[in-house]
Each structure stands twice: as C-alpha cells, then as structure tokens.
Design a protein around this motif. Structure first.
Motif, PDB file in Angstrom:
ATOM      1  N   UNK A 125       0.844  -1.198   0.000  1.00  0.00           N
ATOM      2  CA  UNK A 125       0.000   0.000   0.000  1.00  0.00           C
ATOM      3  C   UNK A 125       0.876   1.243   0.000  1.00  0.00           C
ATOM      4  N   UNK A 126       0.232   2.410  -0.031  1.00  0.00           N
ATOM      5  CA  UNK A 126       0.934   3.658   0.200  1.00  0.00           C
ATOM      6  C   UNK A 126       1.318   3.789   1.668  1.00  0.00           C
ATOM      7  N   UNK A 127       2.161   4.779   1.966  1.00  0.00           N
ATOM      8  CA  UNK A 127       2.665   4.899   3.342  1.00  0.00           C
ATOM      9  C   UNK A 127       2.142   6.124   4.073  1.00  0.00           C
ATOM     10  N   UNK A 128       1.134   6.783   3.496  1.00  0.00           N
ATOM     11  CA  UNK A 128       0.636   8.008   4.151  1.00  0.00           C
ATOM     12  C   UNK A 128      -0.858   8.114   3.943  1.00  0.00           C
ATOM     13  N   UNK A 129      -1.593   7.102   4.419  1.00  0.00           N
ATOM     14  CA  UNK A 129      -3.041   7.114   4.261  1.00  0.00           C
ATOM     15  C   UNK A 129      -3.664   6.160   5.259  1.00  0.00           C
ATOM     16  N   UNK A 130      -4.964   5.893   5.085  1.00  0.00           N
ATOM     17  CA  UNK A 130      -5.685   5.053   6.027  1.00  0.00           C
ATOM     18  C   UNK A 130      -5.325   3.587   5.966  1.00  0.00           C
ATOM     19  N   UNK A 131      -4.566   3.175   4.951  1.00  0.00           N
ATOM     20  CA  UNK A 131      -4.169   1.763   4.865  1.00  0.00           C
ATOM     21  C   UNK A 131      -3.218   1.379   5.987  1.00  0.00           C
TER      22      UNK A 131
END
Length: 382
Positions: A312-318
């Motif tokens: 996933x990305x590293x700066x979100x709700x994931x």
C-alpha cells in the motif's frame, strides 16, 4: 414516496437507536458496504438493541436482508429529492418527539445539519458517522457546527480522523474508531482457477493484481505507478504479469502508458468483475499491489483474508489494515522505484508478511466481523 413508519402501532417497542442514511441499497459503494457491516454487527448484539432506520433515497423494492423486528426500515425515495427530504424530516421529527430514542446516528455529513436541527432542541444525543473524503475538506459553517454539537463522531481510520480534524477544527478526542470489517467466511484462500488462468493468459506467470476504479479522478489508486514499476520488476521476475480489475475512463491512458514503456504484453485489463466473482480473481494473485491514498482500504483486508501479501501507500488510512507495516509493505505512493523494490521482496516470498495463513489470521483477528461487533458494542455503551 413510500415509507413504512407506523407510529400508531401500540405494539411497537421503543427503539434504543435511530439510524438515518442517504441510501444503502439503491447503489453499491464503500459507504454502503460499511453500513451493511455495521448492521450485521448490530444484529449480532443482544436482543435489547433495537433500532429504527430512515433511508432518504431507498425504496421498499430494494433487496434488504436486514429487515426484522430489531431493525425496522422507513423509505423516503421521491421523484422530487427536496420533497423526499421534507417528508423524511417530518416523519423523523414526529418519531423523535414521540419515542425519544437513546441516540440518533447520522449516516452522512449531508444529513448532519438536519439531525442537529431535530435532535438538539429535544435533548437527544446524536453521533455522526464519517467515512473518508466527504469530510476531508472544509465543510460549511453549519456542518462544522453540527459536528461540534454531536455527542461524538465515528470514522474508519486514524488517517481519516486526522484529515477531518485538520480541515474542520474538530477535537481529535471526539472522534472514535469504527473500522471496516472483512468477512472471513466469504474471503478465503483457494487454488488458482484454471479457467481464469486461460482466460487472462496467466498460465506460468507470477501475478500481481490491483482492484480499483479506473476513473481519471482516481489516479491516486496508483495503477499508473505500478505500471511504471513493471520494467524493474520484470528484470527480477520476467514471468510477472499485472492483472488490473476495474473499469473507467482512465483505462486508455493506462494502456498507452504500458505500451510506451514496452510492457503492454505484461498488463491485463480484466474490466469490471462482479463481487461474487472477485474472490476467485484474488486467488490468481501472488501479490496485491496498490500504492494508493485510501481512507482505509478494504481491498487490502480482502486480499490478506485470501492469504495474499499486500503493498500500500505509506501516508493514508491503509496504515490501519496493514497495522503500520506489520502485515504488509508500505511505500511512498507515487514512487515507482519503491513500488518495484517492495514488489520484488514480496515475490521472493521470504518475509513473514508473505505467509498466507498468518496474514489471514491477522486480518480476521483485528478486522473480522467479531472484532467489529466488539468495537460497536464498546462505542454504544460508552
């Protein structure tokens, strides 16, 4: 307009709660799926919990598996949206005045001003449920006031909380977490379908996969970044193919990008796949790759419940479903080099985060239906 509210029925037991939503059954989407999970959890609570549900845009012809003595639904769909809203407001006010429920749950920020207007003079506390982007920008003053007056605010992730608080001057302590849930009975590991392998030309391939809308307004999903990462991934794993599930107006741009990079024969656009067929498609994947910016990212849980490692990305709700990187890879979401490096690690399969059964256990323990039910009960009793 139709509704089934019967205030004159003396046999009606007083509901503990009232839920008010824009729509649940008239269309599919992340919010609608989330609400259905909440209803499942609510019905799993002891029999003392009962609720009346008001639906602005749904009608009684919608398939509703939740209708029962403990969840009674009232429908206010109208050819005139304004008339439907006025009718629902009148029926809701009458219900609140006569029944005085313990709490009202407002299911969308667009209903928050109405709920405040009806509940505050009656002294009935209300909670506002938020999901993601609908509250990540500055709202109107009246909507901000409705948030400020609410007993509390529920949201799906820490990231969503932080975005809403920063945009609308909300005190973070007022926001409670009620995350999305995964159905571990539905999403399970399984063998790759021979039929689908042939259909998509994936035999003898290592498959990385993304499930996402391919709309030009949803570039943040990162499908283009993953395509840009493919040349480097292919240097380490020449047998890789990228299966993209979803449809939208951005697909021609993505297909052209793959052609420009010389990887068009490695990218398979599967188009729209119905929910009931999605699990078999997850089984095709050796890795789920979506360097995105999500409010939560239920797809990561779906993949993990199927035993598929995730990126996933590293700066979100994931960060919540991935447990801050404990159960998956988090990379800068617009960085093809970082995506490629992490994807190669995943395909090498040496990290614990690649162990399918462990991934599944982690996903279900923290975000299964039982976990959601416990969290819901805690919030209702707080």
């Amino acid at each position: 307009m139709t509704n089934n509210l019967n205030l004159g029925d003396s046999n009606n037991q007083q509901a503990n709660h009232v839920f008010v939503f824009l729509e649940i059954f008239a269309r599919e989407g992340g919010i609608q799926s989330y609400v259905k999970d909440i209803f499942r959890a609510y019905l799993g609570l002891e029999a003392g919990y009962q609720a009346e549900v008001f639906l602005l845009r749904d009608n009684p012809d919608c398939l509703n598996p939740f209708e029962c003595d403990r969840l009674k639904f009232n429908y206010f769909q109208n050819k005139s949206p304004q008339m439907g809203r006025v009718t629902m407001a009148g029926a809701l006010f009458k219900y609140l005045l006569q029944k005085r429920p313990q709490r009202v749950f407002c299911g969308h920020i667009r209903l928050a001003v109405l709920i405040q207007t009806l509940c505050q003079p009656l002294g009935i506390p209300y909670t506002i449920l938020t999901y993601g982007k609908e509250v990540w920008h500055p709202l109107t003053r009246r909507e901000q006031r409705a948030l400020a007056v609410a007993k509390d605010i529920w949201t799906i992730s820490r990231y969503s909380r932080d975005q809403a608080c920063a945009a609308n001057r909300i005190e973070p302590h007022k926001v409670k977490m009620l995350p999305c849930a995964i159905d571990g009975d539905q999403f399970t590991p399984g063998a790759k379908s021979a039929e689908l392998l042939i259909k998509y030309g994936l035999a003898d391939s290592k498959v990385i996969m993304t499930v996402a809308r391919l709309w030009s307004g949803d570039i943040y999903k990162g499908v283009d970044v993953t395509i840009r990462a493919l040349p480097k991934i292919l240097q380490a794993f020449p047998e890789v193919k990228y299966l993209v599930i979803g449809r939208g107006d951005d697909q021609p741009r993505l297909a052209q990008l793959a052609q420009d990079l010389g990887v068009s024969d490695r990218v398979v656009f599967a188009g729209f796949v119905p929910t009931e067929q999605l699990i078999a498609h997850y089984h095709l994947a050796d890795a789920y790759i979506m360097p995105s910016q999500e409010g939560f990212g239920i797809v990561y849980l779906e993949a993990m419940a199927c035993g598929i490692p995730v990126l996933s990305g590293d700066n979100d709700g994931s960060a919540d479903p991935l447990q801050d990187g404990k159960v998956g890879w988090q990379v800068p979401h617009r960085d093809p080099e970082a995506v490629a490096a992490a994807c190669i690690e995943i395909l090498q399969g040496e990290d614990q985060r690649c162990h399918g059964q462990w991934l599944r256990e982690q996903a279900i323990a923290n975000f299964g239906q039982a976990a959601l039910q416990r969290q819901l009960l805690s919030l209702l009793e707080s």
